[in-house]
Enzyme design. Sequence first.
Site, PDB file in Angstrom:
ATOM      1  N   GLU A 141       0.852  -1.192   0.000  1.00 33.84           N
ATOM      2  CA  GLU A 141       0.000   0.000   0.000  1.00 33.84           C
ATOM      3  C   GLU A 141       0.883   1.235   0.000  1.00 33.84           C
ATOM      4  OE1 GLU A 141      -2.887   2.354   3.182  1.00 33.84           O
ATOM      5  OE2 GLU A 141      -2.925   0.154   3.153  1.00 33.84           O
ATOM      6  N   GLU A 146      -3.178  11.334   3.122  1.00 31.62           N
ATOM      7  CA  GLU A 146      -4.198  11.166   4.144  1.00 31.62           C
ATOM      8  C   GLU A 146      -4.201  12.426   4.996  1.00 31.62           C
ATOM      9  OE1 GLU A 146      -4.683   6.552   5.288  1.00 31.62           O
ATOM     10  OE2 GLU A 146      -2.749   7.398   5.869  1.00 31.62           O
TER      11      GLU A 146
END
Length: 259
Positions: A141, A146
């Site tokens: 990932e 974010e």
Amino acid sequence: MRGLTQVILLTVLCFLACNEAWASGFELVWRDDFDGPSMSRLDGTKWIYDVGYGNSLWGNNEYQTYTDQIDNVRQDGQGHLIITARRQPDGRFTSGRIKTKGRFALKFGKFEARIKVPRGPGLLPAFWLMGNVGQWPDNGEIDVMENVGQSPSTVFSNLHAPGYAASGDQTVSGNLSDDFHVYAIEWTPGRVSWLLDDVVYKTVTKDDIPAGRKWIFDDQPFYMLLNVAVGGDWPGPPVNDALPQNMVVDWVKVSAYEP
């Protein structure tokens, strides 16, 4: 004079061969400008919807149910994708999560999006990549962006792989939700660099990971995801009167790595 010319030519050729930063680049191969009509669904040749509810699906003890409803995911007719996190009259939280899995994936390149993130505690907007084959964390990932409402000025970035993770962040003046910003990675063999508004703020290479662990980020193509999570272990519970909130995406672009 002829000998001097040969020396200059050899020097230039050596520079081109040795200076990877000069000799390599990126070529645009995929983009979405979200130019569909107002209140329209996404281009199904580029995106699919992740839908459902539950920790077994999303982890992190998140609250939201992801839907494919226009209230949660839509084009606005002005060149934007809108992902809206809402609290429904029955108390449920709904939001949107989309991905290019099965539509587009690429190994190595520049992945970037121009995004205005939502505002408020308990919200977790994200732009990220997952390995095309396998289950997390074995497939890898890469979190391009974010953000959490409790840290409105900070973009967080991460790598996740079996047995290790690499995290970083960059803080700006003001709140990220005040305006659009370009969030990007440049991913080349053995290296991932993160950029905010075209400025590199973090780089991780295969030499940075713990001894005995495998660098899995050269193994396969990765696909893209965009979502707004609500609640969970990180970032914590939402504030009800903060909803609804929108993540607005102006465009997403991918450029292939050209060594």
